[in-house]
Write a protein that holds these residues in place. Structure first.
Motif, PDB file in Angstrom:
ATOM      1  N   PHE A   7       0.830  -1.201   0.000  1.00 28.08           N
ATOM      2  CA  PHE A   7       0.000   0.000   0.000  1.00 28.08           C
ATOM      3  C   PHE A   7       0.866   1.253   0.000  1.00 28.08           C
ATOM      4  N   LEU A   8       1.916   1.263   0.808  1.00 24.40           N
ATOM      5  CA  LEU A   8       2.816   2.418   0.829  1.00 24.40           C
ATOM      6  C   LEU A   8       3.483   2.628  -0.527  1.00 24.40           C
ATOM      7  N   ARG A   9       3.905   1.538  -1.157  1.00 23.37           N
ATOM      8  CA  ARG A   9       4.574   1.673  -2.450  1.00 23.37           C
ATOM      9  C   ARG A   9       3.653   2.275  -3.507  1.00 23.37           C
ATOM     10  N   THR A  10       2.423   1.798  -3.560  1.00 26.36           N
ATOM     11  CA  THR A  10       1.510   2.316  -4.579  1.00 26.36           C
ATOM     12  C   THR A  10       1.122   3.759  -4.303  1.00 26.36           C
ATOM     13  N   ARG A  11       0.934   4.113  -3.032  1.00 22.98           N
ATOM     14  CA  ARG A  11       0.590   5.508  -2.726  1.00 22.98           C
ATOM     15  C   ARG A  11       1.765   6.440  -3.023  1.00 22.98           C
ATOM     16  N   ARG A  12       2.962   5.999  -2.724  1.00 24.87           N
ATOM     17  CA  ARG A  12       4.147   6.832  -2.975  1.00 24.87           C
ATOM     18  C   ARG A  12       4.301   7.138  -4.456  1.00 24.87           C
ATOM     19  N   SER A  13       3.981   6.165  -5.300  1.00 22.57           N
ATOM     20  CA  SER A  13       4.174   6.342  -6.736  1.00 22.57           C
ATOM     21  C   SER A  13       3.196   7.351  -7.331  1.00 22.57           C
ATOM     22  N   ARG A  14       2.179   7.739  -6.577  1.00 27.10           N
ATOM     23  CA  ARG A  14       1.149   8.629  -7.120  1.00 27.10           C
ATOM     24  C   ARG A  14       1.278  10.074  -6.661  1.00 27.10           C
ATOM     25  N   VAL A  38      10.039  10.448   0.903  1.00 29.04           N
ATOM     26  CA  VAL A  38       8.932  10.189   1.824  1.00 29.04           C
ATOM     27  C   VAL A  38       9.441  10.198   3.261  1.00 29.04           C
ATOM     28  N   ALA A  39      10.592   9.560   3.488  1.00 28.00           N
ATOM     29  CA  ALA A  39      11.155   9.514   4.835  1.00 28.00           C
ATOM     30  C   ALA A  39      11.460  10.924   5.347  1.00 28.00           C
ATOM     31  N   HIS A  40      12.101  11.748   4.513  1.00 29.58           N
ATOM     32  CA  HIS A  40      12.452  13.105   4.921  1.00 29.58           C
ATOM     33  C   HIS A  40      11.208  13.926   5.234  1.00 29.58           C
ATOM     34  N   LEU A  41      10.215  13.871   4.363  1.00 27.05           N
ATOM     35  CA  LEU A  41       9.007  14.672   4.563  1.00 27.05           C
ATOM     36  C   LEU A  41       8.185  14.187   5.751  1.00 27.05           C
ATOM     37  N   SER A  42       8.323  12.893   6.089  1.00 24.90           N
ATOM     38  CA  SER A  42       7.552  12.327   7.201  1.00 24.90           C
ATOM     39  C   SER A  42       8.279  12.441   8.531  1.00 24.90           C
ATOM     40  N   GLY A  43       9.554  12.778   8.489  1.00 28.03           N
ATOM     41  CA  GLY A  43      10.313  12.909   9.722  1.00 28.03           C
ATOM     42  C   GLY A  43      10.770  11.592  10.311  1.00 28.03           C
ATOM     43  N   ASP A  66       0.299   9.045  10.933  1.00 29.47           N
ATOM     44  CA  ASP A  66      -0.288  10.351  10.596  1.00 29.47           C
ATOM     45  C   ASP A  66       0.627  11.119   9.648  1.00 29.47           C
ATOM     46  N   ALA A  67       1.929  11.060   9.904  1.00 33.45           N
ATOM     47  CA  ALA A  67       2.882  11.770   9.050  1.00 33.45           C
ATOM     48  C   ALA A  67       2.900  11.178   7.646  1.00 33.45           C
TER      49      ALA A  67
END
Length: 286
Positions: A7-14, A38-43, A66-67
């Protein structure tokens, strides 16, 4: 059946990098965001996020979820799905049974002038009123295995013409089954259904790979009935209490609309058919 990593992979690609302030150029070959972005923006650390996408990190905190939801631009339905996937290892959820209480059957019989059905999380029609039976052209639930609307839409080619907006119906079905798979990951009957649909339908396979989720709440529904023509109706889904996983689905037509006339005609045809069958049976027993 469904997991947090995919799920994370597919959401990241969009995610559009420009939408989150990341400049892009022609040399960028990654679709969507990179893992480190994604890691940087999520903290969170890059290593931790990579482990999440590889299925090696478990039980992310609510703050991390949440992040991630914020960065990935998830809507409320997707946020709930993300949380359920993250909690699968913590709280296994037993799939509910399929018994319809007599009181619900009595309630279903009180719905007149509109097709109404009781469905489970696997999209099995467990019971339907008379107009619903006329709409689908069969007794509901009928003989085993009965009507499953996912099979009906994807696998029964002869029935495809019943759906006035077939392509959108397929999106709704796959989105619902994705949610159900996240809620009941250990349901063998649901897993079997998903496997059957994937084996029998290329469109299902393509849509399933997208990992989209959709909540069934309300909206337009169109049927092209072979006897009365186009029926454009409004569908309302009512989640039933006691965590049964069941829904009451009601299809209503606007007052004075062609669909209202069509449902009235359909009911009349059904009444005529029932009267004819009763007359034949009476003659047979004289």
């Amino acid at each position: 059946m469904d997991d947090l990593a995919s799920f994370l992979r597919t959401r990241r690609s969009r995610v559009d990098p420009a939408a989150v302030g990341i400049p892009t150029d022609r040399r960028r070959r990654v679709e969507g965001l990179r893992r480190e972005e994604v890691a940087h923006l999520s903290g969170v650390s890059v290593d931790y996020y990579v482990r999440l996408e590889q299925g090696r990190a478990t039980q992310p905190s609510d703050q991390v979820l949440d992040a991630l939801a914020r960065v990935l631009g998830l809507d409320e339905t997707e946020r709930g799905h993300l949380r359920r996937l993250a909690c699968q290892r913590r709280r296994p959820t037993k799939a509910p049974g399929g018994r319809v209480r007599p009181e619900l059957l009595r309630l279903l019989g009180l719905v007149v002038g509109a097709p109404a059905m009781i469905m489970d999380h696997r999209l099995n029609v467990l019971a339907g009123n008379h107009l619903a039976e006329l709409l689908y052209g069969r007794p509901l639930p009928g003989p085993a295995p009965g009507l499953n609307t996912a099979r009906h839409i994807f696998l029964e080619e002869a029935e495809r013409g019943l759906y006035g907006d077939w392509e959108n119906c397929t999106l709704d079905v796959v989105g619902h089954l994705r949610l159900a798979a996240g809620q009941y990951p250990d349901d063998p009957k649901l897993a079997s259904l998903i496997g059957e649909l994937a084996m029998g339908s290329e469109r299902f396979r393509r849509l399933w790979a997208r990992a989209d989720v959709r909540a069934r709440t309300h909206g337009r529904k169109a049927y092209q009935h072979p006897l009365v023509g186009l029926l454009e109706m409004h569908q309302e889904n009512f989640t039933l209490p006691d965590e049964s996983g069941m829904e009451l689905v009601v299809l209503s037509a606007a007052p004075g609309s062609p669909a209202e006339d069509g449902l009235r005609l359909l009911a009349g045809l059904g009444a005529d058919s029932s009267a004819a069958h009763a007359a034949v049976n009476a003659q047979a027993h004289e």
